[in-house]
Design a protein around this motif. Structure first.
Motif, PDB file in Angstrom:
ATOM      1  N   SER A  21       0.694  -1.094  -0.004  1.00 45.65           N
ATOM      2  CA  SER A  21       0.010   0.056  -0.076  1.00 45.65           C
ATOM      3  C   SER A  21       0.979   1.309   0.041  1.00 45.65           C
ATOM      4  CB  SER A  21      -0.852   0.096   1.333  1.00 45.65           C
ATOM      5  OG  SER A  21      -1.640  -1.018   1.191  1.00 45.65           O
ATOM      6  N   CYS A  22       0.532   2.095  -0.574  1.00 52.30           N
ATOM      7  CA  CYS A  22       1.326   3.533  -0.910  1.00 52.30           C
ATOM      8  C   CYS A  22      -0.051   4.692  -0.363  1.00 52.30           C
ATOM      9  CB  CYS A  22       1.733   3.746  -2.221  1.00 52.30           C
ATOM     10  SG  CYS A  22       2.557   5.452  -2.163  1.00 52.30           S
ATOM     11  N   THR A  23      -0.014   5.219   0.687  1.00 55.11           N
ATOM     12  CA  THR A  23      -0.865   6.202   1.334  1.00 55.11           C
ATOM     13  C   THR A  23      -0.152   7.457   0.982  1.00 55.11           C
ATOM     14  OG1 THR A  23      -1.767   4.693   2.781  1.00 55.11           O
ATOM     15  CG2 THR A  23      -2.310   6.811   3.388  1.00 55.11           C
ATOM     16  N   THR A  24      -0.854   8.529   0.427  1.00 55.24           N
ATOM     17  CA  THR A  24      -0.181   9.629   0.102  1.00 55.24           C
ATOM     18  C   THR A  24      -1.135  10.699   0.842  1.00 55.24           C
ATOM     19  OG1 THR A  24      -2.100  10.096  -1.785  1.00 55.24           O
ATOM     20  CG2 THR A  24       0.209   8.612  -2.220  1.00 55.24           C
ATOM     21  N   SER A  25      -0.575  11.748   0.896  1.00 55.78           N
ATOM     22  CA  SER A  25      -1.241  12.989   1.609  1.00 55.78           C
ATOM     23  C   SER A  25      -0.581  14.369   1.077  1.00 55.78           C
ATOM     24  CB  SER A  25      -1.390  12.952   3.023  1.00 55.78           C
ATOM     25  OG  SER A  25       0.021  13.030   3.795  1.00 55.78           O
ATOM     26  N   THR A  28      -2.206  16.048  -3.086  1.00 56.80           N
ATOM     27  CA  THR A  28      -2.498  14.989  -4.196  1.00 56.80           C
ATOM     28  C   THR A  28      -3.162  15.286  -5.357  1.00 56.80           C
ATOM     29  OG1 THR A  28      -4.502  14.291  -2.842  1.00 56.80           O
ATOM     30  CG2 THR A  28      -2.273  13.250  -2.098  1.00 56.80           C
ATOM     31  N   GLN A  71      -5.912   1.421  -7.411  1.00 59.41           N
ATOM     32  CA  GLN A  71      -5.870   2.748  -6.705  1.00 59.41           C
ATOM     33  C   GLN A  71      -7.289   2.999  -6.029  1.00 59.41           C
ATOM     34  OE1 GLN A  71      -5.051   6.184  -9.024  1.00 59.41           O
ATOM     35  NE2 GLN A  71      -6.486   5.378 -10.678  1.00 59.41           N
ATOM     36  N   GLU A  75      -9.478   7.101  -0.820  1.00 59.37           N
ATOM     37  CA  GLU A  75      -8.409   6.705   0.319  1.00 59.37           C
ATOM     38  C   GLU A  75      -7.213   7.341   0.122  1.00 59.37           C
ATOM     39  OE1 GLU A  75     -11.481   5.441   2.867  1.00 59.37           O
ATOM     40  OE2 GLU A  75      -9.259   5.603   3.340  1.00 59.37           O
ATOM     41  N   ASN A  76      -6.961   7.911  -1.041  1.00 58.43           N
ATOM     42  CA  ASN A  76      -5.693   8.494  -1.489  1.00 58.43           C
ATOM     43  C   ASN A  76      -4.568   7.326  -1.291  1.00 58.43           C
ATOM     44  OD1 ASN A  76      -6.427  11.071  -2.141  1.00 58.43           O
ATOM     45  ND2 ASN A  76      -6.592  11.510  -0.006  1.00 58.43           N
ATOM     46  N   THR A  77      -4.890   6.133  -1.753  1.00 57.61           N
ATOM     47  CA  THR A  77      -3.869   5.132  -1.751  1.00 57.61           C
ATOM     48  C   THR A  77      -3.978   4.236  -2.794  1.00 57.61           C
ATOM     49  OG1 THR A  77      -4.601   4.852   0.587  1.00 57.61           O
ATOM     50  CG2 THR A  77      -3.604   2.994  -0.526  1.00 57.61           C
ATOM     51  N   TYR A  79      -2.259   0.562  -4.626  1.00 59.84           N
ATOM     52  CA  TYR A  79      -2.067  -0.853  -4.229  1.00 59.84           C
ATOM     53  C   TYR A  79      -1.024  -1.278  -5.271  1.00 59.84           C
ATOM     54  CZ  TYR A  79      -5.548   0.146  -0.752  1.00 59.84           C
ATOM     55  OH  TYR A  79      -6.632   0.551  -0.029  1.00 59.84           O
TER      56      TYR A  79
END
Length: 127
Positions: A21-25, A28, A71, A75-77, A79
């Motif tokens: 998982s790549c969670t971004t903030s 974005t 994606q 959730e701005n994520t 995968y």
């Protein structure tokens, strides 16, 4: 502040599966794409897969048919589902946004590199 955080790495046996998982903030909405890369010591940084807001745009030949990028915009994520893992998949995996994915780089996310990079997550596949 832009942040990308990878998770989901670990150790598995050949044939096993992992989901990264790549969670971004942060800003974005400025991301044109997010890519998954991997780094093996003494080797170049390899682009594994890339995804734009419209969907997947790239898979390397070595992972086609085994890995799937996806994606969740809410959730701005991003995968990376990795199936049928092989020992040669062992690497540190990074996600990066706006990284000029076609550009050669020796080191993933090194000083002065383009784009926004996470810290990486280790994937180890044993035989």
């Amino acid at each position: 502040e832009v942040r990308l955080v990878e998770s989901g790495g670990g150790s598995v046996q050949t044939g096993g599966s992992l989901r990264l998982s790549c969670t971004t903030s942060g800003f974005t909405s400025h991301f044109s794409d997010v890519g998954w890369y991997r780094q093996v010591p003494d080797s170049g940084c390899e682009l594994v897969s890339d995804i734009s807001r419209d969907g997947p745009t790239y898979y390397s030949e070595s992972v086609k048919g085994r890995f799937t990028i996806s994606q969740d915009a809410t959730e701005n994520t991003v995968y990376l589902q990795m199936n049928n893992l092989k020992p040669e998949d062992t690497a540190v995996y990074y996600c990066a946004a706006n990284s000029l994915s076609g550009r050669y780089r020796r080191r993933c996310g090194g000083p002065g590199d383009f784009g926004y990079w996470g810290q990486g997550t280790q994937v180890t596949v044993s035989s």
